[in-house]
Write a protein that holds these residues in place. Structure first.
Motif, PDB file in Angstrom:
ATOM      1  N   GLN A  94       0.818  -1.210   0.000  1.00 55.61           N
ATOM      2  CA  GLN A  94       0.000   0.000   0.000  1.00 55.61           C
ATOM      3  C   GLN A  94       0.858   1.270   0.000  1.00 55.61           C
ATOM      4  O   GLN A  94       0.426   2.320  -0.485  1.00 55.61           O
ATOM      5  CB  GLN A  94      -0.912   0.016   1.232  1.00 55.61           C
ATOM      6  CG  GLN A  94      -2.055  -0.974   1.194  1.00 55.61           C
ATOM      7  CD  GLN A  94      -2.829  -0.963   2.507  1.00 55.61           C
ATOM      8  OE1 GLN A  94      -2.351  -0.488   3.541  1.00 55.61           O
ATOM      9  NE2 GLN A  94      -4.050  -1.487   2.475  1.00 55.61           N
ATOM     10  N   ARG A  95       2.078   1.159   0.525  1.00 53.41           N
ATOM     11  CA  ARG A  95       2.954   2.325   0.687  1.00 53.41           C
ATOM     12  C   ARG A  95       4.139   2.296  -0.274  1.00 53.41           C
ATOM     13  O   ARG A  95       5.123   3.012  -0.080  1.00 53.41           O
ATOM     14  CB  ARG A  95       3.419   2.387   2.153  1.00 53.41           C
ATOM     15  CG  ARG A  95       2.255   2.739   3.084  1.00 53.41           C
ATOM     16  CD  ARG A  95       2.428   2.232   4.507  1.00 53.41           C
ATOM     17  NE  ARG A  95       1.255   2.622   5.310  1.00 53.41           N
ATOM     18  CZ  ARG A  95       0.083   1.959   5.290  1.00 53.41           C
ATOM     19  NH1 ARG A  95      -0.070   0.867   4.533  1.00 53.41           N
ATOM     20  NH2 ARG A  95      -0.929   2.383   6.010  1.00 53.41           N
ATOM     21  N   ALA A  96       4.028   1.506  -1.327  1.00 50.06           N
ATOM     22  CA  ALA A  96       5.147   1.301  -2.250  1.00 50.06           C
ATOM     23  C   ALA A  96       5.464   2.511  -3.106  1.00 50.06           C
ATOM     24  O   ALA A  96       6.480   2.525  -3.808  1.00 50.06           O
ATOM     25  CB  ALA A  96       4.864   0.092  -3.150  1.00 50.06           C
ATOM     26  N   SER A  97       4.652   3.558  -3.061  1.00 52.64           N
ATOM     27  CA  SER A  97       4.983   4.778  -3.798  1.00 52.64           C
ATOM     28  C   SER A  97       6.037   5.609  -3.074  1.00 52.64           C
ATOM     29  O   SER A  97       6.502   6.629  -3.611  1.00 52.64           O
ATOM     30  CB  SER A  97       3.730   5.627  -4.024  1.00 52.64           C
ATOM     31  OG  SER A  97       3.180   6.061  -2.785  1.00 52.64           O
ATOM     32  N   ALA A  98       6.436   5.203  -1.874  1.00 55.67           N
ATOM     33  CA  ALA A  98       7.557   5.855  -1.194  1.00 55.67           C
ATOM     34  C   ALA A  98       8.816   5.718  -2.051  1.00 55.67           C
ATOM     35  O   ALA A  98       8.976   4.748  -2.802  1.00 55.67           O
ATOM     36  CB  ALA A  98       7.791   5.220   0.169  1.00 55.67           C
ATOM     37  N   GLY A  99       9.717   6.675  -1.918  1.00 56.38           N
ATOM     38  CA  GLY A  99      10.990   6.524  -2.603  1.00 56.38           C
ATOM     39  C   GLY A  99      11.698   5.254  -2.162  1.00 56.38           C
ATOM     40  O   GLY A  99      12.285   4.530  -2.974  1.00 56.38           O
TER      41      GLY A  99
END
Length: 364
Positions: free
Chosen positions: A46-51
């Motif tokens: 769900q948080r894979a758009s983090a750098g």
């Protein structure tokens, strides 16, 4: 000037933005076995758009465990569990680092068959950790007085980190981050108030930093410098450790790490835990001591991150509790969208509630 939303090279990887997810203890691993599971995979995806996602603290050995339901990376079952997580993150287009963790004295004898936790020195200190209560829910209990790690035991601990690094590679992680912060074992050796040793690992600052640097060198040897980072918190009070020589210790470690050309230095700042905000004079001194990338964490919002990145004092910002509540945080920061309200009562332990049920912006 670079901004929070620009790409960044961190050692062997290039991130899509400079919004990193800080390591967050969430206590959702499968027990027995302390194995990463499908619910954890969903959380990270769900948080894979983090750098870059930095995993929750992951114990390098059974001795390194200090909290209930935290994952390890020292058994074959644990490696397989993490492999499912990293495969899912990569499929979603993300990058993920394993945070290698030994808690030292921040533990409880119930995790160690009645044996005492280890630390730099034996001595009473005030702190608590989290165990499973009779009702199955997280319960806070006092940490016992630890025993001092014997000099001849130190190579075994260093080997635990080396072996955990090999396992992290096998599990598909992109990097490893050594946890040298927040009053855990490596910080216990570094800090003058928790290290009262008289052998080659105590006394002078160079001696107190020896274990941390030996661990770094072993981890680099097991992979490569451009795949290794470290987190430090030299200033502030964490888990019963408040180093009176923290300013000097942080700069000493930064200089030594800078010579090793690591992927990045991750500075956990004291304001997230109620301490003072770090001043820019110290940031400039740290930048002069460490020429490689620096990631800042602690009380960051878009304005603080952009100011410090624009000034060249940090290269990226890691967000913790804000990322818990906002799985699409990079988009929200980029578009100045409102943030979800955090629910601290479900931060630690439990199931999907407060873990994977925070909605992305615009979702039902």
């Amino acid at each position: 000037m670079p901004s929070l939303l620009d790409p960044l090279t961190l050692g062997a990887v290039t991130t899509q933005n400079r919004v990193l997810m800080a390591p967050l203890t969430r206590m959702r691993a499968t027990v027995p076995g302390d194995v990463a599971n499908d619910l954890m995979a969903e959380h990270y995806v769900q948080r894979a758009s983090a750098g870059l996602l930095i995993s929750e603290g992951t114990q390098v050995s059974p001795e390194g465990k200090g909290y209930m339901d935290t994952p390890g990376i020292h058994s074959e079952e644990q490696v397989a569990g993490w492999r499912r997580v990293t495969d899912a993150v990569h499929e979603a287009g993300g990058l993920i680092a394993a945070q290698l963790w030994h808690v030292g004295r921040v533990s409880h004898e119930s995790f160690h068959d009645g044996q005492l936790p280890v630390s730099a020195s034996a001595g009473p200190y005030r702190n608590r950790t989290t165990v499973r209560g009779e009702d199955g829910r997280p319960t806070r209990v006092a940490c016992p007085v630890p025993r001092a790690l014997r000099t001849e035991e130190v190579p075994r601990v260093v080997e635990d980190y080396r072996r955990a690094t090999v396992n992290a590679r096998r599990a598909g992680f992109d990097l490893v981050e050594i946890h040298g912060a927040h009053g855990y074992l490596l910080h216990q050796f570094l800090a003058a108030d928790s290290n009262l040793r008289t052998d080659s690992y105590g006394g002078s600052l160079a001696n107190r930093a020896r274990l941390m640097l030996e661990v770094v060198d072993a981890v680099v040897d097991a992979w490569s410098a451009d795949r290794v980072a470290i987190r430090i918190s030299p200033i502030g009070s964490f888990n019963g450790t408040s180093d009176p020589e923290g300013l000097e210790a942080g700069l000493h470690v930064a200089r030594e790490l800078g010579r090793r050309d690591l992927a990045f230095l991750h500075l956990s700042e004291p304001d997230w835990a109620g301490g003072p905000e770090l001043d820019d004079d110290y940031r400039r001194a740290l930048r002069a001591a460490h020429p490689g990338p620096i990631v800042g964490a602690g009380g960051y919002d878009r304005a603080k991150a952009d100011r410090l990145i624009g000034a060249g004092l940090v290269d990226a910002a890691a967000f913790g509790r804000t990322f818990i509540a906002n799985p699409d945080l990079p988009r929200r920061l980029a578009e100045d969208l409102p943030l979800n309200e955090q629910r601290p009562e479900s931060f630690y332990g439990g199931d999907a509630e407060g873990y994977t049920d925070y909605p992305a912006y615009g979702a039902a």
